[in-house]
Enzyme design. Structure first.
Site, short mmCIF file in Angstrom:
data_model
loop_
_atom_site.label_atom_id
_atom_site.label_comp_id
_atom_site.label_asym_id
_atom_site.label_seq_id
_atom_site.Cartn_x
_atom_site.Cartn_y
_atom_site.Cartn_z
CB SER A 16 55.24 -0.63 35.86
OG SER A 16 54.84 0.65 36.30
CB THR A 59 48.86 1.73 39.25
OG1 THR A 59 48.45 2.96 38.69
CG2 THR A 59 48.39 0.58 38.38
CE LYS A 63 49.13 5.12 42.36
NZ LYS A 63 49.78 6.37 41.95
CG ASN A 84 54.20 4.40 44.27
OD1 ASN A 84 54.79 4.43 45.35
ND2 ASN A 84 54.78 4.76 43.15
CG ASP A 99 53.15 8.01 42.49
OD1 ASP A 99 53.77 7.52 41.54
OD2 ASP A 99 52.07 7.55 42.92
N GLY A 123 44.02 12.42 44.02
CA GLY A 123 45.08 11.71 44.73
C GLY A 123 46.46 12.23 44.36
N GLY A 226 54.73 14.60 32.26
CA GLY A 226 54.87 13.69 33.40
C GLY A 226 55.75 12.47 33.16
P1 NDP Z 1 41.62 11.97 40.41
O1 NDP Z 1 40.50 11.35 39.65
O2 NDP Z 1 41.88 11.56 41.82
O3 NDP Z 1 41.45 13.59 40.40
C1 NDP Z 1 41.16 14.27 39.25
C2 NDP Z 1 41.16 15.78 39.53
O4 NDP Z 1 41.08 16.43 38.25
C3 NDP Z 1 39.97 16.28 40.34
O5 NDP Z 1 40.42 17.32 41.17
C4 NDP Z 1 39.01 16.84 39.27
O6 NDP Z 1 38.21 17.93 39.70
C5 NDP Z 1 39.99 17.36 38.24
N1 NDP Z 1 39.47 17.38 36.86
C6 NDP Z 1 39.16 16.31 36.08
N2 NDP Z 1 38.77 16.73 34.85
C7 NDP Z 1 38.84 18.09 34.86
C8 NDP Z 1 38.57 19.11 33.91
N3 NDP Z 1 38.13 18.80 32.67
N4 NDP Z 1 38.77 20.39 34.26
C9 NDP Z 1 39.22 20.70 35.50
N5 NDP Z 1 39.49 19.80 36.46
C10 NDP Z 1 39.30 18.50 36.15
O7 NDP Z 1 42.92 11.74 39.51
P2 NDP Z 1 44.41 11.47 39.95
O8 NDP Z 1 44.85 12.54 40.88
O9 NDP Z 1 44.57 10.06 40.37
O10 NDP Z 1 45.19 11.60 38.54
C11 NDP Z 1 45.24 12.81 37.83
C12 NDP Z 1 46.17 12.69 36.63
O11 NDP Z 1 47.49 12.36 37.04
C13 NDP Z 1 45.77 11.59 35.63
O12 NDP Z 1 45.80 12.17 34.34
C14 NDP Z 1 46.88 10.56 35.77
O13 NDP Z 1 47.11 9.88 34.54
C15 NDP Z 1 48.06 11.41 36.15
N6 NDP Z 1 49.15 10.72 36.88
C16 NDP Z 1 50.43 10.80 36.39
C17 NDP Z 1 51.49 10.18 37.07
C18 NDP Z 1 52.88 10.24 36.51
O14 NDP Z 1 53.74 9.49 36.99
N7 NDP Z 1 53.16 11.07 35.55
C19 NDP Z 1 51.27 9.45 38.34
C20 NDP Z 1 49.90 9.46 38.79
C21 NDP Z 1 48.88 10.08 38.07
P3 NDP Z 1 36.80 17.71 40.52
O15 NDP Z 1 37.21 17.44 41.93
O16 NDP Z 1 36.09 19.01 40.36
O17 NDP Z 1 36.11 16.56 39.86
#
Ligand code: NDP
Length: 261
Positions: A16, A59, A63, A84, A99, A123, A226
């Protein structure tokens, strides 16, 4: 000089400052954007004030806490439950979520989208689900486990055990599967069935060709990672910081350079 910063824990990896300082420099503004490693979320407001900031990006993992210091919150942030971007104006804190609209700006370039499947229920999935639904797109969500279903009331929510694929215009990986490993976000046979009947694939993970995107390419879907979502959320945050004063194309072109450095 107007000062801005990104708050997070960890924060060293954040691009950022690079994105915003490139735009500040291109527009020749008297401003600076730094980073703050904030471990104690309770200190968000006092640190913001002590640094005399005009605005900030927030971040992981702050958030949700950002809500507590905001006097006004935009529709996206209100519905998604996370902020954010914070702007300080007339001693008031205004909270935004860029976002979600940043993601919509990115997938709009694929073409017409009427239906979407979101894989994951964190999230980020919440932000994307709201943005898609707000645009009139039919959304389904599938997650590895069922625990997070209560965050998706009003949506078609499935876990791996009760999911049967449809065809979708857009399939999104919003999980961290593929971020630091070679995992797919859904079992390969289910994801292959999804891809065989879908058009576009979007991965929120940026900077690497994930197994999700590789499999999508194998099924000849148009794909996108992304990076553009990350770029767009920064462009839209910059727009909030400077009250819509600048041409977003100039801001975007300046920020884009960050991905080539
Ligand atoms: P969270 O930790 O809130 O959620 C993660 C989710 O992924 C959960 O639903 C979890 O399932 C699932 N999950 C994790 N590992 C696995 C796996 N091996 N197989 C299947 N499901 C899996 O994460 P966020 O929502 O905060 O972030 C998710 C991704 O988004 C990150 O990689 C982050 O870097 C990216 N991101 C990108 C942005 C961009 O601007 N490009 C902005 C914000 C985030 P369960 O509920 O079963 O544990």
């Amino acid at each position: 000089m107007r000062k801005f910063a990104v708050f997070g824990d960890p924060i060293a990896h954040s691009i950022s400052p690079r994105l915003h300082n490139l735009a500040i420099s291109a527009l020749n503004l008297d401003a600076f954007y730094g980073r703050v490693h904030l471990t104690d979320a309770k200190k968000l407001e006092s640190t913001f004030n002590a640094l005399n900031l005009s605005g900030a990006n927030i971040t992981v993992p702050h958030k949700e806490v950002a809500f507590e210091i905001c006097d006004q919150i935009d529709d996206y942030a209100q519905n998604i439950g996370s902020i954010n971007t914070i702007v300080k104006r007339d001693e008031k804190f205004l909270g935004f979520n860029t976002d979600a609209p940043g993601f919509m700006r990115s997938v709009a370039k694929f073409g017409e989208i009427n239906s979407a499947l979101i894989i994951g229920a964190g999230g980020t999935a919440r932000a994307l689900a709201f943005a898609l639904k707000k645009s009139g797109i039919k959304v389904q969500i599938v997650n590895r486990s069922a625990q997070k279903a209560q965050n998706f009331i009003g949506y078609d929510f499935f876990d791996w055990s009760n999911f049967s694929p449809n065809s979708y215009d857009l399939v999104i990986n919003s999980t961290s599967a593929g971020l630091k490993d070679e995992n797919l976000p859904l079992p390969k046979e289910i994801l292959s069935e999804v891809f065989s009947a879908s058009k576009f694939a979007f991965d929120v993970i940026y900077g690497r060709n994930t197994p999700f995107l590789e499999l999508a390419e194998h099924f000849s879907l148009a794909t996108k990672d992304g990076s553009e979502m990350l770029l767009n959320q920064a462009v839209l945050a910059f727009d909030k910081f400077f009250d819509g004063k600048f041409d977003l194309k100039i801001v975007e072109n300046a920020m884009k350079i960050a991905f080539t450095l």
